[in-house]
Design an enzyme around this catalytic site. Structure first.
Site, PDB file in Angstrom:
ATOM      1  N   LYS A 190       0.834  -1.192   0.000  1.00 17.70           N
ATOM      2  CA  LYS A 190       0.000   0.000   0.000  1.00 17.70           C
ATOM      3  C   LYS A 190       0.871   1.245   0.000  1.00 17.70           C
ATOM      4  O   LYS A 190       2.011   1.224   0.466  1.00 17.70           O
ATOM      5  CB  LYS A 190      -0.953   0.013   1.198  1.00 17.70           C
ATOM      6  CG  LYS A 190      -0.294   0.075   2.552  1.00 17.70           C
ATOM      7  CD  LYS A 190      -1.323   0.109   3.661  1.00 17.70           C
ATOM      8  CE  LYS A 190      -0.653   0.209   5.025  1.00 17.70           C
ATOM      9  NZ  LYS A 190       0.115   1.453   5.223  1.00 17.70           N
ATOM     10  N   LYS A 250       0.826  -0.385   9.806  1.00 14.18           N
ATOM     11  CA  LYS A 250       1.971   0.181   9.078  1.00 14.18           C
ATOM     12  C   LYS A 250       1.745   1.672   8.816  1.00 14.18           C
ATOM     13  O   LYS A 250       0.619   2.158   8.785  1.00 14.18           O
ATOM     14  CB  LYS A 250       2.157  -0.558   7.749  1.00 14.18           C
ATOM     15  CG  LYS A 250       2.518  -2.027   7.927  1.00 14.18           C
ATOM     16  CD  LYS A 250       3.935  -2.178   8.464  1.00 14.18           C
ATOM     17  CE  LYS A 250       4.253  -3.631   8.769  1.00 14.18           C
ATOM     18  NZ  LYS A 250       3.716  -4.102  10.031  1.00 14.18           N
ATOM     19  N   ASP A 251       2.874   2.370   8.571  1.00 13.17           N
ATOM     20  CA  ASP A 251       2.831   3.809   8.314  1.00 13.17           C
ATOM     21  C   ASP A 251       1.902   4.151   7.149  1.00 13.17           C
ATOM     22  O   ASP A 251       1.756   3.375   6.203  1.00 13.17           O
ATOM     23  CB  ASP A 251       4.235   4.311   7.953  1.00 13.17           C
ATOM     24  CG  ASP A 251       5.223   4.101   9.080  1.00 13.17           C
ATOM     25  OD1 ASP A 251       5.589   5.079   9.727  1.00 13.17           O
ATOM     26  OD2 ASP A 251       5.630   2.940   9.296  1.00 13.17           O
ATOM     27  N   LYS A 252       1.321   5.344   7.225  1.00 16.97           N
ATOM     28  CA  LYS A 252       0.515   5.835   6.108  1.00 16.97           C
ATOM     29  C   LYS A 252       1.398   6.446   5.025  1.00 16.97           C
ATOM     30  O   LYS A 252       1.316   6.077   3.850  1.00 16.97           O
ATOM     31  CB  LYS A 252      -0.503   6.869   6.592  1.00 16.97           C
ATOM     32  CG  LYS A 252      -1.307   7.478   5.446  1.00 16.97           C
ATOM     33  CD  LYS A 252      -2.322   8.507   5.921  1.00 16.97           C
ATOM     34  CE  LYS A 252      -3.094   9.087   4.734  1.00 16.97           C
ATOM     35  NZ  LYS A 252      -4.111  10.069   5.165  1.00 16.97           N
TER      36      LYS A 252
END
Length: 689
Positions: free
Chosen positions: A298, A327-329
């Site tokens: 993503k 998880k990080d954006k």
């Protein structure tokens, strides 16, 4: 991100920008070997604790135990105290139960009591034993038909596996009891079926029959004592078929005693599973066993937001997806996921649509189980830091020297293990910990309004939120929201039905998956941990002092987590027995202990500030149970490497002197699960992002 929070190391650091684009920050999950995944038990944050979201793997969990078949209730069952007048019954005879080869031997009553002690704690186990014996005594009072109909609460039990272990242990120790779960709270009460059968056969047989039923050993059989009364046998047949006909089948067969006299006995066995597609009793399980694993790539998306897109497209619930961490954006991330009730072919079909949303689906294949939070080894990071500069107070120093010094310092000493900004909704007008605090205080309406607080942008999502806050028109806001906003829509549907009041907002929160509800509470707990870690380092530094909590490396399964956490004594402080790397701080919850020094006092004062001094960290109306866990103050970075790259020709730079803003820094490293790369970078660069 962490303004005024403590640093561990003393080097000056340098400035730079991160996450200029998602490709500057690439996160790849380091998966556990498959055999370890199969053996991993669910955590108790889970655990309810489905375990705690992205917290330390040292979460509260009862010791593991083997499934056993202990003797009967309140000690070994004696002759029946039920109706002694049943015709043709040998009350002293012991029931016959055919044991399969390899079946575990029965544990002693003392051993089974110790299993319940380990699962419940000795005080609660003793209360359960008293309830069981009191109920049996009440059943003996035939003059009172309602005798023994009370209930006993074991309290909230977090995690499906933990509840299953406890269900089994209670039923095997006390076959005349049943256990039910209400909002994660386990309730124990008398088994009406047991009491009814006890009026037909001896209690010894009844107890053995229910243990046989609970064990569910394939191809095993159970035989009642010989019975010469045909009408009585018919009554027993009817009882079993009426109560357990979908699971069991019965038949009568002839038996011969030692005097060569023939009699009849009833044998019970489990029905064979039908191969028919209909399978009313077993078909549900087959549907639940359909799992598809894949790797989700993503970009510029939150994990929960990505799941909302996938769920909306596949026509399943967000709770049907399992993953090991958030998880990080603002990054490109790769992480394993599992979705149930979706075939690999169906998942592959939506690949092109998901690419338009910033996602790619790789490595699609069938699997036999879901994933659990915290079930990852760690993460690998490839990060590009641009626009390198000196700090304003350090302009005379050599930049390359500063970078090298920072890297080596953190490589050697580690960093403070703070929770990172994505835990709290970086840059949002309302952060997730604020919603979590409102939920802990059971301010349901306030939590809903915080949840729907819009950002200062003009887009469909924020316009819908703005409209809802202005009008409280849940139905109108629902129409305005895009389909992928699954959480918002779930909440609004309940608000439309029940109203924007305390009860309606409570039902609204219950309408979204448990993992999403508890996410907000965990955010608040994480904020308190960050503040506690900074306070601890400011007042005591890197010295281990009396009252600190340290984690023992002893891994014996029978030792509870709290027993592994040791309070440092004055002699241990004087002898420098422990290092700062062994010191842990508690994540607030109902089952943790606090440091026995100024840090422990700080926790109580800090919770009082948020009106949580009396908080039990259980929000029963929302089925939230927060046991707490422990998190190391410091963490180390692994496999750290780096190089400098020129912005013009994109070649590695080896010159001793660098020109500011014309070079970028490539960093590669691994971190344990629940560690944040932005926090590690903060320590390296001495910058708040």
């Amino acid at each position: 991100m962490l303004p005024s929070f403590s640093y561990l190391t003393s080097h000056p650091g340098f400035r730079g920008t991160i996450k200029n684009s998602p490709s500057d920050f690439v996160v790849t999950e380091i998966e556990m070997p498959e055999h370890l995944l199969r053996d991993t038990r669910p955590e108790s944050l889970d655990k309810t604790s489905e375990a705690l979201l992205e917290q330390s793997s040292w979460c509260l969990e009862p010791p593991k135990k083997l499934r056993t078949e202990p003797p009967g209730p309140c000690g070994a069952p004696g002759p029946s105290e039920c109706d002694p007048s049943r015709a043709g019954r040998d009350l002293a005879a012991s029931p016959k139960q055919n044991q399969q080869e390899g079946e575990p031997e029965l544990k002693s009553d003392l051993e089974e009591a110790s299993v319940l002690d380990s699962l419940l704690g000795k005080p609660m186990s003793e209360l359960l034993n008293k309830f069981a014996c009191d109920l049996k005594d009440a059943w003996g009072l035939e003059s009172n038909a309602d005798a023994g109909t009370g209930e006993f609460s074991l309290g909230p039990v977090l995690g499906k596996k933990n509840r299953a272990d406890l269900h089994s242990a209670v039923r095997q120790k006390f076959p005349f009891l049943v256990t039910v779960t209400k909002d994660n709270e386990m309730i124990v009460k008398g088994n009406a079926d047991y009491r009814e059968l006890c009026r037909l056969v001896t209690e010894k047989e009844t107890s053995a029959f229910f243990k046989f039923l609970d064990a569910k050993l394939e191809k095993s059989t159970f035989s009642f004592e010989p019975d010469g009364n045909k009408e009585h046998r018919k009554t027993v047949h009817h009882f079993i078929n009426r109560k357990f006909g979908k699971l069991l089948e019965t038949k009568s067969f002839a038996v011969t005693n030692v005097n060569d006299q023939q009699n009849m006995s009833i044998m019970v066995r489990f029905r064979e599973k039908s191969s028919s597609r209909k399978r009313p009793a077993c078909g549900f399980q087959e549907k639940q066993d359909l799992y598809t694993a894949f790797t989700l790539q993503k970009e510029n998306l939150e994990t929960l937001e990505a799941i909302s897109f996938l769920a909306a497209e596949l026509g399943v619930l967000p709770s049907d997806f399992s993953y090991t961490g958030i998880k990080d954006k603002k990054a490109i991330t790769y992480q394993p996921m599992v979705v149930k009730k979706v075939t690999p072919e169906r998942l592959k079909e939506i690949g092109s649509k998901m690419e338009k949303k910033g996602m790619k689906i790789h490595n699609v294949h069938s699997t036999c189980q879901h994933l659990r939070l915290g079930q990852l080894k760690g993460n690998h990071f490839d990060i590009l830091v641009r626009d390198l500069k000196h700090h304003s107070h350090d302009s005379s120093a050599d930049l390359k020297e500063r970078i090298s010094e920072a890297m080596e310092n953190v490589k050697t000493k580690g960093f403070v293990n703070y929770y990172g900004p994505q835990r709290f909704g970086q840059g949002q007008s309302v952060q997730t910990d604020q919603i979590g605090l409102a939920l802990l205080n059971e301010e349901m309406v306030k939590a809903v309004k915080l949840f729907f607080t819009p950002e200062d942008t003009d887009d469909p999502v924020n316009n819908a939120k703005r409209y809802f806050l202005q009008t409280e028109d849940a139905k109108g806001a629902l129409v305005m929201l895009p389909e992928f906003k699954v959480r918002e829509k779930m909440l609004l549907r309940a608000l439309n039905r029940y109203g924007v009041n305390h009860e309606g907002c409570t039902k609204g929160w219950l309408n979204i998956p448990h993992s999403m509800r508890i996410f907000y509470v965990h955010a608040y707990c994480s904020k308190i941990w960050n503040e506690a870690a900074s306070y601890r380092l400011k007042i005591y530094g890197s010295k281990v002092v009396e009252g600190d909590l340290v984690f023992s490396e002893e891994n014996h399964e029978s030792i509870s987590l709290n027993d592994k956490v040791h309070v440092v004594t004055a002699p241990e402080e004087a002898s420098n027995k422990y290092s700062i790397n062994q010191v842990v701080l508690p994540m607030v919850g109902h089952s943790i202990k606090y440091p026995n020094n100024k840090v422990g006092q700080w926790y109580h004062e800090r919770l009082s500030k948020d009106d949580l001094q009396m908080c039990k960290f259980r929000v029963s109306p929302l089925q939230l149970n927060i046991p707490g866990c422990y998190r190391p103050i410091l963490k180390n970075v692994q496999n750290l490497s780096y190089f400098l790259e020129g912005s013009e020709n994109r070649t590695e730079i080896e010159d001793n002197h660098l020109s500011e803003s014309k070079v970028s820094l490539h960093i590669s490293f691994d971190l344990d699960s629940s560690c944040y790369a932005t926090v590690c970078l903060r320590e390296i660069m001495k910058c708040d992002f």
